[in-house]
Design a protein around this motif. Sequence first.
Motif, mmCIF file in Angstrom:
data_model
loop_
_atom_site.group_PDB
_atom_site.id
_atom_site.type_symbol
_atom_site.label_atom_id
_atom_site.label_comp_id
_atom_site.label_asym_id
_atom_site.label_seq_id
_atom_site.Cartn_x
_atom_site.Cartn_y
_atom_site.Cartn_z
ATOM 1 N N CYS A 151 57.081 41.835 86.089
ATOM 2 C CA CYS A 151 58.224 40.761 86.218
ATOM 3 C C CYS A 151 57.852 39.276 85.956
ATOM 4 N N LYS A 152 56.961 39.783 87.652
ATOM 5 C CA LYS A 152 56.110 37.916 87.936
ATOM 6 C C LYS A 152 55.308 37.688 86.289
ATOM 7 N N LYS A 153 54.398 38.312 85.535
ATOM 8 C CA LYS A 153 53.684 38.087 85.082
ATOM 9 C C LYS A 153 54.655 38.099 83.745
ATOM 10 N N TYR A 154 54.822 38.895 82.744
ATOM 11 C CA TYR A 154 54.718 39.336 81.576
ATOM 12 C C TYR A 154 56.437 38.578 81.568
ATOM 13 N N GLY A 155 57.255 38.523 82.690
ATOM 14 C CA GLY A 155 58.670 38.751 82.437
ATOM 15 C C GLY A 155 59.670 39.981 82.282
ATOM 16 N N LEU A 156 58.686 41.424 82.195
ATOM 17 C CA LEU A 156 59.336 42.332 82.067
ATOM 18 C C LEU A 156 60.840 42.784 83.052
ATOM 19 N N LYS A 157 61.233 43.513 82.027
ATOM 20 C CA LYS A 157 62.880 43.445 83.183
ATOM 21 C C LYS A 157 62.714 44.463 83.424
ATOM 22 N N THR A 158 63.666 45.161 85.024
ATOM 23 C CA THR A 158 63.303 46.335 85.571
ATOM 24 C C THR A 158 64.243 46.913 86.258
ATOM 25 N N THR A 159 64.839 47.609 86.846
ATOM 26 C CA THR A 159 65.929 48.654 87.661
ATOM 27 C C THR A 159 64.735 49.367 88.606
ATOM 28 N N PHE A 160 64.603 49.090 90.013
ATOM 29 C CA PHE A 160 63.913 50.430 90.792
ATOM 30 C C PHE A 160 65.384 50.983 92.165
ATOM 31 N N LEU A 161 65.452 52.656 91.238
ATOM 32 C CA LEU A 161 66.177 53.237 91.808
ATOM 33 C C LEU A 161 65.760 53.600 93.061
ATOM 34 N N ARG A 162 65.985 53.801 93.992
ATOM 35 C CA ARG A 162 65.647 53.775 95.500
ATOM 36 C C ARG A 162 66.185 55.138 95.966
ATOM 37 N N LEU A 163 65.494 56.179 94.817
ATOM 38 C CA LEU A 163 66.344 57.579 95.323
ATOM 39 C C LEU A 163 65.872 58.636 96.766
ATOM 40 N N ASN A 164 66.909 59.477 97.683
ATOM 41 C CA ASN A 164 66.723 60.377 98.188
ATOM 42 C C ASN A 164 67.607 61.284 98.041
ATOM 43 N N TYR A 165 66.697 62.117 98.170
ATOM 44 C CA TYR A 165 67.308 63.467 98.347
ATOM 45 C C TYR A 165 67.713 63.734 96.616
ATOM 46 N N ALA A 166 67.389 63.862 95.212
ATOM 47 C CA ALA A 166 68.287 64.955 94.636
ATOM 48 C C ALA A 166 68.265 66.038 95.094
ATOM 49 N N VAL A 167 69.723 67.094 94.714
ATOM 50 C CA VAL A 167 69.764 68.065 94.566
ATOM 51 C C VAL A 167 69.782 69.093 93.885
ATOM 52 N N GLU A 168 69.619 69.896 93.543
ATOM 53 C CA GLU A 168 69.682 70.735 92.609
ATOM 54 C C GLU A 168 69.741 71.970 93.462
ATOM 55 N N LEU A 169 70.293 73.598 92.276
ATOM 56 C CA LEU A 169 69.733 75.051 93.183
ATOM 57 C C LEU A 169 68.417 75.163 92.663
ATOM 58 N N ARG A 170 67.547 74.998 92.653
ATOM 59 C CA ARG A 170 65.737 75.278 92.872
ATOM 60 C C ARG A 170 65.662 74.797 93.340
ATOM 61 N N TYR A 171 65.537 73.670 94.100
ATOM 62 C CA TYR A 171 65.312 73.085 94.736
ATOM 63 C C TYR A 171 65.933 71.973 95.420
ATOM 64 N N GLY A 172 65.555 71.014 96.956
ATOM 65 C CA GLY A 172 66.171 70.093 97.730
ATOM 66 C C GLY A 172 66.837 70.890 98.935
ATOM 67 N N VAL A 173 67.237 69.255 99.691
ATOM 68 C CA VAL A 173 67.068 69.588 101.365
ATOM 69 C C VAL A 173 68.213 70.886 101.555
ATOM 70 N N LEU A 174 69.890 71.083 100.329
ATOM 71 C CA LEU A 174 70.821 71.509 100.973
ATOM 72 C C LEU A 174 70.221 73.089 100.742
ATOM 73 N N LEU A 175 69.563 73.561 99.386
ATOM 74 C CA LEU A 175 68.692 74.703 99.448
ATOM 75 C C LEU A 175 67.445 75.117 100.320
ATOM 76 N N ASP A 176 66.803 74.070 100.490
ATOM 77 C CA ASP A 176 65.725 74.101 101.864
ATOM 78 C C ASP A 176 66.540 74.772 103.414
ATOM 79 N N VAL A 177 67.482 73.985 103.764
ATOM 80 C CA VAL A 177 68.526 74.644 105.112
ATOM 81 C C VAL A 177 69.453 75.861 105.116
ATOM 82 N N ALA A 178 69.967 75.926 103.379
ATOM 83 C CA ALA A 178 70.484 77.511 103.256
ATOM 84 C C ALA A 178 69.068 78.621 103.595
ATOM 85 N N GLN A 179 68.517 77.828 102.642
ATOM 86 C CA GLN A 179 67.152 79.578 102.931
ATOM 87 C C GLN A 179 66.787 80.424 104.225
#
Length: 352
Positions: A198-226
């Motif tokens: 961004c500083k060097k070239y003027g790149l435009k970006t968004t950082f998504l600081r994600l924690n714990y996407a959940v679906e049914l094939r993996y994820g914290v909820l599945l870990d606990v439920a199992q």
Amino acid sequence: MAWSNNAGFKLPNLIENKLELDEILSRPMHETVKAVSQLDGDILILGVSGKIGPTLARLVKRAVDEAGLGKRVIGASRFSTPGLREELEKAGVETVPCDLLEEDQLDRLPDASNVIYMVGRKFGTKEDSSLTWAVNTLIPAMISRRFRRSKIVVFSTGNVYPLVPVSSGGADESTPPDPVGEYAQSCLGRERMFEYACKKYGLKTTFLRLNYAVELRYGVLLDVAQKVFEGSPIDLRMGYVNVIWQGDVNNIAVRSLELCNSPPEIINVTGPDIVSVRWLAERFGEFFQREPVFANREMEKALLSNASKCFRLFGPPAVTLEQMMKWVAHWVVIRGWTLNKPTHFEVIDGRF
Ligand SMILES: NC(=O)c1ccc[n+]([C@@H]2O[C@H](COP(=O)([O-])OP(=O)(O)OC[C@H]3O[C@@H](n4cnc5c(N)ncnc54)[C@H](OP(=O)(O)O)[C@@H]3O)[C@@H](O)[C@H]2O)c1
């Protein structure tokens, strides 16, 4: 199938199979279709073949089609999972097999004005930390230079924050990064490489600081439920978590393209609840009529983010915690197929 309606987004009461699951995870919201129609140029997804990428790529393609646009949707990664490349091609997503650590293979990537960056390495860091640093910092350094004229939404992680007191409500975007352990440090390195561009070239970006996407094939909820279902002990030291439905993450990721900026726009992406792991296990226990087995006690601190900014920008997630829990519990009972990739959310020293 019975349906409920949440924030104008029709959801099934239960999910019975992969087809239904993939349909919901890759369904673009009205606002996402609108956002896609306002983008100039094509959309390239790097790291498309992981846990989130395939559903995101399909969602982008569906949004492009619903908007009646001719944009190319392209996904690149090594495609280590057999069959996935063919599945994506069938859904209309162009694929480019490419090892991004090999500099000469970067030339295979087509130009695209819009990039969603999902490449990463977490597990195996204890055994080979230099590879984790290479994937999480060297590739971002190369990609941010190669695509310096594009907008790039970067999947980052809430792990860049320190553990915070549960009573604090979670780290917000003004909390200084202080990552625990080499994986998390390398994720901050990933952000720093994009920030440098961004500083060097003027790149435009968004950082998504994600924690714990959940679906049914993996994820914290599945870990606990199992664990509850199998009667395995649940470690309570990391006693609280944040989670968000992966379909909501996918919609947010696409809509974040329009927010890309220099310096980077930073957004915590997770759900509104601070979820007690003990409470979660007890609710699953009631559902399965099994007593959860616990180990250790809750620490006062946990890896928690406050995503108020995300809700202000995009509204609250369409899928509630209660709905996710219902879907996950049913999936465990019907022995739905899983990725067999535990999140290891219980790790407290950052060693993955
Ligand atoms: N899932 C979550 O709950 C979660 C939470 C926080 C943050 N995140 C972040 O979000 C991003 C996406 O999450 P995810 O769960 O989908 O991650 P993932 O399953 O680990 O996927 C990582 C992707 O990177 C690709 N990749 C790795 N090395 C590569 C290389 N040398 N060349 C090309 N591609 C390479 C992998 O595909 P191949 O092996 O086929 O190349 C895969 O497509 C990750 O970077 C992660 O840091 C995810």
